[in-house]
Structure formats: C-alpha cells, structure tokens
Design a protein around this motif. Structure first.
Motif, short mmCIF file in Angstrom:
data_model
loop_
_atom_site.label_atom_id
_atom_site.label_comp_id
_atom_site.label_asym_id
_atom_site.label_seq_id
_atom_site.Cartn_x
_atom_site.Cartn_y
_atom_site.Cartn_z
N ASP A 130 -24.12 -26.50 -18.85
CA ASP A 130 -23.53 -27.36 -17.81
C ASP A 130 -24.00 -26.96 -16.42
O ASP A 130 -23.40 -27.33 -15.41
CB ASP A 130 -22.00 -27.32 -17.87
N GLY A 131 -25.09 -26.20 -16.37
CA GLY A 131 -25.59 -25.69 -15.10
C GLY A 131 -25.01 -24.33 -14.76
O GLY A 131 -25.29 -23.77 -13.70
N HIS A 180 -24.03 -27.19 -5.60
CA HIS A 180 -25.09 -26.54 -4.83
C HIS A 180 -25.57 -25.26 -5.50
O HIS A 180 -26.76 -24.95 -5.49
CB HIS A 180 -24.59 -26.27 -3.41
N ARG A 181 -24.66 -24.52 -6.13
CA ARG A 181 -25.07 -23.32 -6.86
C ARG A 181 -25.85 -23.71 -8.12
O ARG A 181 -26.80 -23.03 -8.51
CB ARG A 181 -23.84 -22.49 -7.23
N VAL A 182 -25.43 -24.79 -8.76
CA VAL A 182 -26.17 -25.29 -9.92
C VAL A 182 -27.58 -25.68 -9.52
O VAL A 182 -28.57 -25.36 -10.20
CB VAL A 182 -25.43 -26.48 -10.57
N ALA A 183 -27.71 -26.35 -8.38
CA ALA A 183 -29.02 -26.76 -7.89
C ALA A 183 -29.90 -25.56 -7.57
O ALA A 183 -31.10 -25.55 -7.85
CB ALA A 183 -28.86 -27.65 -6.66
N ALA A 184 -29.30 -24.52 -6.99
CA ALA A 184 -30.06 -23.31 -6.67
C ALA A 184 -30.56 -22.64 -7.95
O ALA A 184 -31.70 -22.15 -8.00
CB ALA A 184 -29.19 -22.34 -5.87
N SER A 210 -27.20 -35.03 -8.44
CA SER A 210 -27.63 -35.38 -7.09
C SER A 210 -28.08 -34.14 -6.31
O SER A 210 -29.11 -34.17 -5.61
CB SER A 210 -26.50 -36.09 -6.35
N ALA A 211 -27.33 -33.06 -6.43
CA ALA A 211 -27.66 -31.83 -5.71
C ALA A 211 -28.98 -31.25 -6.20
O ALA A 211 -29.80 -30.77 -5.40
CB ALA A 211 -26.54 -30.82 -5.86
N ALA A 246 -27.24 -41.28 -9.65
CA ALA A 246 -27.27 -40.03 -8.90
C ALA A 246 -28.66 -39.42 -8.84
O ALA A 246 -28.87 -38.43 -8.13
CB ALA A 246 -26.29 -39.03 -9.51
N GLY A 247 -29.60 -39.99 -9.62
CA GLY A 247 -30.97 -39.50 -9.57
C GLY A 247 -31.53 -38.96 -10.86
O GLY A 247 -32.68 -38.50 -10.89
N ALA A 248 -30.76 -39.00 -11.95
CA ALA A 248 -31.25 -38.48 -13.23
C ALA A 248 -32.52 -39.21 -13.65
O ALA A 248 -32.62 -40.43 -13.53
CB ALA A 248 -30.18 -38.61 -14.31
N ASP A 249 -33.47 -38.46 -14.18
CA ASP A 249 -34.74 -39.03 -14.63
C ASP A 249 -34.69 -39.48 -16.08
O ASP A 249 -35.51 -40.29 -16.52
CB ASP A 249 -35.86 -37.99 -14.47
#
Length: 258
Positions: free
Chosen positions: A80-81, A87-91, A122-123, A161-164
């Motif tokens: 789940d990231g 933001h921590r998941v994105a990092a 999204s992040a 949200a931007g998922a590919d």
C-alpha cells in the motif's frame, strides 16, 4: 518500446513475470521477458516474513535498487506504499529508481477509502511523472465490494488521479473482465489464470498479465520435489547447470561495476 508502450502495443497482453530476488529476475530477463516485476509475497517470504503488514518495505527497496541496472524494465510491488501519508509514499516510490510500481488500495486486508488511495497516486505522479503507476483495486482479491460497479468507481478515481494502469487481482469471470476493460480508460492488469490464455485475455481487453507469487511458490515446490527425489531414490529433474547460473551472476556483477 518504453514500458508504457508495452501496455499499448498490438497483440497479446504484456506478460510480467514476478521475481523475488536477483537470481530469479536474471533468469526472467535472460528468458527474453522485456519487463520484470517483483512479488511482495515472494520478497517477504524469502526474508522470513508473512506477506502484508508492510513487512517487505526495506527488502523491496534493496531489491529494486539491485535490479535497476538490468537491461529490462523493472516494476515493484510496494503493497500500500508502506504508509498512509501520500507524500512519504511518493518519496519512497521515487527512491526505488525503477520504471513502475504496483500500489494497492487496501491495508491490513481491508479496503481503504478510495480518496486516500487517489491522493497517494496523485502524489507519486507529481513527484515522479515518468513512473508507471499501476493502481491496484483489491475489491475482488479481498471479496469486499467485489462488483463491477464498485470496482469501476475506484478504478476511475485512480485514473483521474493520474494512474497509468489498473490492476484487478482476483477478477476472473470473462464477463466481468470485459466490463472492466471497457469501463476503464487505462490498461487493465490481472493475475494469470489457468483457464484463460493470454490470447483469451487480450480478446477481453486485458493489456497486462502478472504471474504474482506463482513462480515463487512453484519454485519452493520444485525444490522440495528435488530433495524428495534424491531421498527416495528417484531421478531428480534436470536443472540449469551450475556453471551457467554462475556466469549469469558474474555478468550481472560486472555490469554493475561498469
């Protein structure tokens, strides 16, 4: 082709084999697969932990960094990231240094709010625009809200949200798959199913098929079969010669040094 283009090319879906260590990833790469994924179950199990519970975070990061130099595309299963803060998941996703990820919309075997998962997607896309984000919808996998309508609602929120791509493990009914692929404006990924060939799945609109933890589980069974054959006086099955596997690893280590 880029990793993204592999999901949109004509012909059967992209088959993504899932590795659990360097040796398995090297074997898949040398077998001609253009992209290799990781399996959170296999990575966690090889490390002595059950799947889930964010146990594979450190091992997945280490493996992704080891596999990044391979001449194939690499995608990692990041559960789940490994966190609730987008933001921590994105990092974390950025730190992997690879081509793609799977990120699931459940934690502790329960679906999370789709808004939270969409925020993570999204992040990630904001921080790492070129990363292929395969947003996993766990409705069928967990047997929670396991309907086409509920799954489409979640999937569409993640695409917005931007998922590919969208991953729907556990969905196997051809009618459901056809409805899902028709209703999602992104490549749909499912787990390999013994009753459906790649050609069958392509006809249903599926664009990517993952092996998941199947190769890892089959490898464990094969290892026990070999040992049992030796113990019981039967001829063990053939295997890749030691020298060949050793050379594969030597080439890998030499490539890393360059």
């Amino acid at each position: 082709m880029t990793f993204r283009e592999l999901h949109h090319r004509a012909g059967p879906p992209l088959l993504l084999p899932n590795a659990w260590d360097v040796a398995s990833a090297l074997a898949f790469a040398e077998a001609g697969f253009p992209a290799v994924g990781t399996t959170s179950f296999g990575v966690a199990a090889a490390d002595g932990s059950p799947d889930g519970g964010r146990a594979s975070k450190a091992a997945t990061l280490a493996l992704a960094r080891q596999l990044a130099p391979l001449p194939v595309y690499i995608s990692a299963d990041i559960e789940d990231g490994y966190g609730d803060d987008p933001h921590r998941v994105a990092a974390y996703a950025e730190s992997l240094g690879i081509d793609g990820i799977n990120i699931e919309d459940s934690s502790d075997e329960k679906l999370i709010a789709p808004e939270l998962h969409a925020a993570k997607v999204s992040a990630i896309k904001h921080r790492v625009p070129g990363l292929f984000v395969n947003a996993r919808v766990d409705t069928y996998w967990l047997g929670q809200q396991a309907t086409v309508v509920a799954t489409l609602e979640r999937a569409r929120a993640y695409v917005a949200a931007g998922a590919d791509g969208i991953f729907v493990p556990g969905a196997t009914d051809p009618a459901d798959l056809q409805a899902l692929t028709a209703g999602i404006d992104a490549p749909v990924n499912i787990l390999a199913h013994p009753a459906l060939t790649l050609t069958d799945l392509g006809t249903l609109g599926v664009r990517r098929v993952s092996t998941g933890s199947l190769p890892y589980r089959a490898a464990i069974d094969a290892a026990v079969h070999v040992a049992s054959a030796v113990r019981d006086g039967r001829t063990p099955p053939p295997a890749t010669p030691y020298a060949e596997m050793q050379q594969r690893l030597l080439r890998f280590t030499e490539a890393i040094r360059e």
